[in-house]
Every structure is written in structure tokens, then in C-alpha cells.
Design an enzyme around this catalytic site. Structure first.
Site, mmCIF file in Angstrom:
data_model
loop_
_atom_site.group_PDB
_atom_site.id
_atom_site.type_symbol
_atom_site.label_atom_id
_atom_site.label_comp_id
_atom_site.label_asym_id
_atom_site.label_seq_id
_atom_site.Cartn_x
_atom_site.Cartn_y
_atom_site.Cartn_z
ATOM 1 N N HIS A 60 40.172 11.208 -26.011
ATOM 2 C CA HIS A 60 39.256 11.532 -24.899
ATOM 3 C C HIS A 60 38.506 12.844 -25.162
ATOM 4 O O HIS A 60 38.673 13.823 -24.424
ATOM 5 C CB HIS A 60 40.019 11.592 -23.574
ATOM 6 N N GLU B 147 46.250 7.530 -20.082
ATOM 7 C CA GLU B 147 46.203 8.723 -20.944
ATOM 8 C C GLU B 147 47.245 9.735 -20.521
ATOM 9 O O GLU B 147 47.492 9.882 -19.324
ATOM 10 C CB GLU B 147 44.809 9.350 -20.853
ATOM 11 N N ARG C 199 35.930 4.942 -19.186
ATOM 12 C CA ARG C 199 37.291 5.079 -18.658
ATOM 13 C C ARG C 199 38.116 3.929 -19.205
ATOM 14 O O ARG C 199 37.629 2.792 -19.281
ATOM 15 C CB ARG C 199 37.290 5.025 -17.128
ATOM 16 N N ILE D 151 33.634 4.773 -24.157
ATOM 17 C CA ILE D 151 33.669 6.235 -23.939
ATOM 18 C C ILE D 151 33.654 6.520 -22.435
ATOM 19 O O ILE D 151 33.377 7.639 -22.018
ATOM 20 C CB ILE D 151 32.481 6.960 -24.621
ATOM 21 N N ILE E 11 24.123 8.793 -19.601
ATOM 22 C CA ILE E 11 24.773 8.744 -20.920
ATOM 23 C C ILE E 11 24.393 7.447 -21.635
ATOM 24 O O ILE E 11 24.072 7.454 -22.831
ATOM 25 C CB ILE E 11 26.300 8.897 -20.763
HETATM 26 C C1 GLV Z 1 35.235 13.141 -18.656
HETATM 27 O O1 GLV Z 1 35.853 12.149 -18.818
HETATM 28 C C2 GLV Z 1 34.333 13.323 -17.570
HETATM 29 O O2 GLV Z 1 34.363 12.531 -16.603
HETATM 30 O O3 GLV Z 1 33.550 14.283 -17.602
#
Ligand code: GLV
Length: 332
Positions: A286, A268, A239, A237, A162
Site C-alpha cells: 500500500h 491489510e 482498496r 491501487i 486518479i
Molecule cells: C490511501 O489509501 C488514501 O486513501 O489516501
């Protein structure tokens, strides 16, 4: 042929349940009247578990920790819905020879899109501009000028799949890129910083894309935020646990960083009221991977992992801590 049992401790999406039910006898623990009795009955012979991170399981959380794992002496697989797996004690799984799978790749581009959208929203104050228009304030005056993406350097904390997808987007937007992680990646063309604080000082956007869990808890703390500086933008984005939330709130309140875009939070779905009260930050519930197509692809990958494993063909996407074939099997 008798079907193998597969335990799902938490409510998984319909697609996962339907897919798994074609191959396994699903034991939906969260629906059971007496979960303890069910566990006691199935535990001695159970080989497969499917679970998920709370954001994908209707908020129901059931950590797969060492004590839970110890109940299942014959367990072989924990298939997780989610690319993150901080809901699972992977070290305990590895020690027991249990394979863990997650759902990488299928959500990479979606999550990178969200990260970049969050960055644009935070830096150009786009949700605030939308609220301004709806409140009828444009009739009186134009929206105030904002900070800019131009001329900035984005430091990526965690250059995984990512992180790399975000880096590519950053380059397309004319940003300079740097990254911090445990070690330099030979095929990454961007400068690597061994020390996060040094990178935070050298950049003005900090993009957090590193896995959660004990080793990254509160990694982004007051000294890192101060190194990022008063024009700095923090985007998370990954945790919520990776960021020291009280330290972030103080830094935002005191103008020690410019703004933040947050898709994840420490507790959360509870979001600190101090953050909610700050109009200049952008907060998302989230939603990094939350499109129909991507969530369906993640669901399908959980099923495919479990079915492939149970058929003796191995897991499709084992996590790094529980590689397949394991070293022992590879040398046999
Ligand atoms: C979402 O937070 C994931 O870990 O896919």
C-alpha cells in the site's frame, strides 16, 4: 482566547499533529490512559475531529461510524487524512450535517505513477527479473520472455482524478483506454461502458481506481475476472475490498487471468499466503502515495481544512457526499 478542542482518535503523522496543535487543543485519544473518560468529558461540546485511513495512522483503525458520531451532538467537521474515506460513515455524517474532508489532488500524480509502475512490473515481470539476477541465474541463462504492454487496451474502473491521471499515462504508452463508472463523463474522450463485465471483455488490463466502501465491495469477482480472460492483467491501487480476493486467487492459480499487480488488500497488512506464494504476481505494501513530498502535502491539507473550517471560511476539500456550502446554506 481559549483554544477549541480537536479530537484525533488515531495517531496522525507528526506534521498533522504539529499543524493542528497551533490552532487547536489536540486530544490524542490513542495516548490517553482512559479514553472512555476523556470521550465522556469532551463529547457534549466537541466540534472537530481529525482522523485518517489506517495505512496513514500506523495501522491503527478507528472507524467513524454512526454509533461513534452519535456521541458528539455538536460535531461539525471530520477532516480525514487520505483520499479514500471508507473509514468514515459519510451518510451518517451527511445526515447529521457534519462535513467530511479528504486529501485529493495532492496525491493524484504520485498514485498514478505507482499504478503505472505496478502495471509495468506485472506485465514485464520486472521484480522477478531483478530477483533472477540477484540469485545468479543470469550466469546460466537469460530471463524468460514476458507478456507485453504493446497493443493492449486498459479499462479503468472509476474515472476519478486518479483514474484520469492513469488514463493520460496509458495514452502516452500507446494503450487504448476505456472506462467504467456510474455515468459517462462528457469531457472524457474514451469509451464508457455501463456494464463492467462488458468492459472487462473488451480490454486486457483492468485498472481499479474506484473508491472502497460497501457499494464497491467485491465488485471485481469471478465473472469479471473470467471476462478479462487468460491474457488479462488486474491492477488494484484502490482498496482491497473492491476485489473478491479468494476469486482472484483462484483465477490466478488456474491461469484464468495472466497476472496481477496489487497495492492494496482486503485485510491489510495481512496478505493471503496464496498470493505471496505466487511468483508471477507483484505485491506492494500500500505505497500508492508513499513519497515524502506527497505525504507531507496530504498532511498539510488536513491541517488547512481544519483551520479554514474553524475560522468560518469553510472546508477546502469537502467530499462529494457532504458538499459545502450545503444546499440549505446556499439558499439562505
Ligand atoms: C490511501 O489509501 C488514501 O486513501 O489516501
Amino acid at each position: 482566547m481559549a483554544q477549541d478542542d480537536l479530537l484525533t482518535p488515531v495517531p496522525l503523522p507528526r506534521l498533522v499533529q504539529e499543524g493542528l496543535a497551533k490552532r487547536f487543543r489536540l486530544i490524542k485519544l490513542w495516548e490517553e490512559q482512559d479514553p472512555e473518560a476523556v470521550l465522556a468529558a469532551i463529547a457534549p461540546n466537541l466540534r472537530f475531529i481529525a482522523t485518517g485511513v489506517p495505512i496513514l495512522t500506523e495501522g491503527v483503525s478507528r472507524p467513524i461510524d454512526a454509533a461513534f458520531l452519535a456521541r458528539f451532538p455538536k460535531l461539525e467537521l471530520v477532516a480525514n487524512l487520505g483520499v479514500g474515506y471508507d473509514n468514515i460513515d459519510v451518510a451518517a455524517c451527511a445526515a447529521r450535517g457534519v462535513v467530511v474532508t479528504n486529501t485529493p489532488d495532492v496525491l493524484t500524480e504520485e498514485t498514478a505513477d505507482t499504478a503505472f509502475g505496478l502495471l509495468l512490473c506485472a506485465i514485464r515481470q520486472l521484480p522477478q527479473a531483478d530477483r533472477y539476477l540477484r540469485a545468479g541465474k543470469w550466469l546460466d541463462d537469460g530471463f524468460p520472455l514476458t507478456a507485453s504492454l504493446r497493443g493492449r487496451t486498459m479499462g479503468i474502473v472509476g474515472l476519478g482524478r486518479i483514474g484520469r491521471a492513469i488514463a493520460r499515462r496509458g495514452e502516452a504508452f500507446g494503450l487504448k483506454i476505456a472506462y467504467h463508472g456510474r455515468r459517462p463523463q462528457t469531457d472524457a474522450p474514451w469509451p464508457w461502458y455501463e456494464k463492467l463485465e462488458d468492459m472487462a471483455r473488451a480490454c486486457d488490463i483492468l485498472m481499479v481506481a474506484i473508491p472502497g466502501g460497501p457499494s464497491t465491495r467485491n465488485l471485481i469477482d469471478a465473472p469479471i475476472l473470467d471476462a478479462l480472460g487468460p491474457q488479462g492483467v488486474l491492477i488494484n491501487i484502490a482498496r482491497g475490498t473492491v476485489v473478491d480476493e479468494p476469486a482472484l486467487i483462484a483465477a490466478l492459480r488456474e491461469g484464468r487471468i495472466l497476472t496481477a499487480g496489487l497495492d492494496v488488500f482486503a485485510h491489510e497488512p495481512n496478505v493471503p499466503s496464496e498470493l505471496i506464494a505466487m511468483d508471477h504476481v507483484v505485491l506492494l505494501p500500500h505505497v500508492g502515495s508513499a513519497s515524502h513530498a506527497t505525504r507531507d502535502a496530504m498532511s498539510a491539507l488536513v491541517v488547512d481544512n481544519a483551520v479554514s473550517f474553524a475560522a468560518g471560511c469553510g472546508p477546502l476539500t469537502p467530499v462529494a457526499e457532504t458538499p459545502w456550502p450545503s444546499r440549505g446554506q446556499a439558499t439562505q
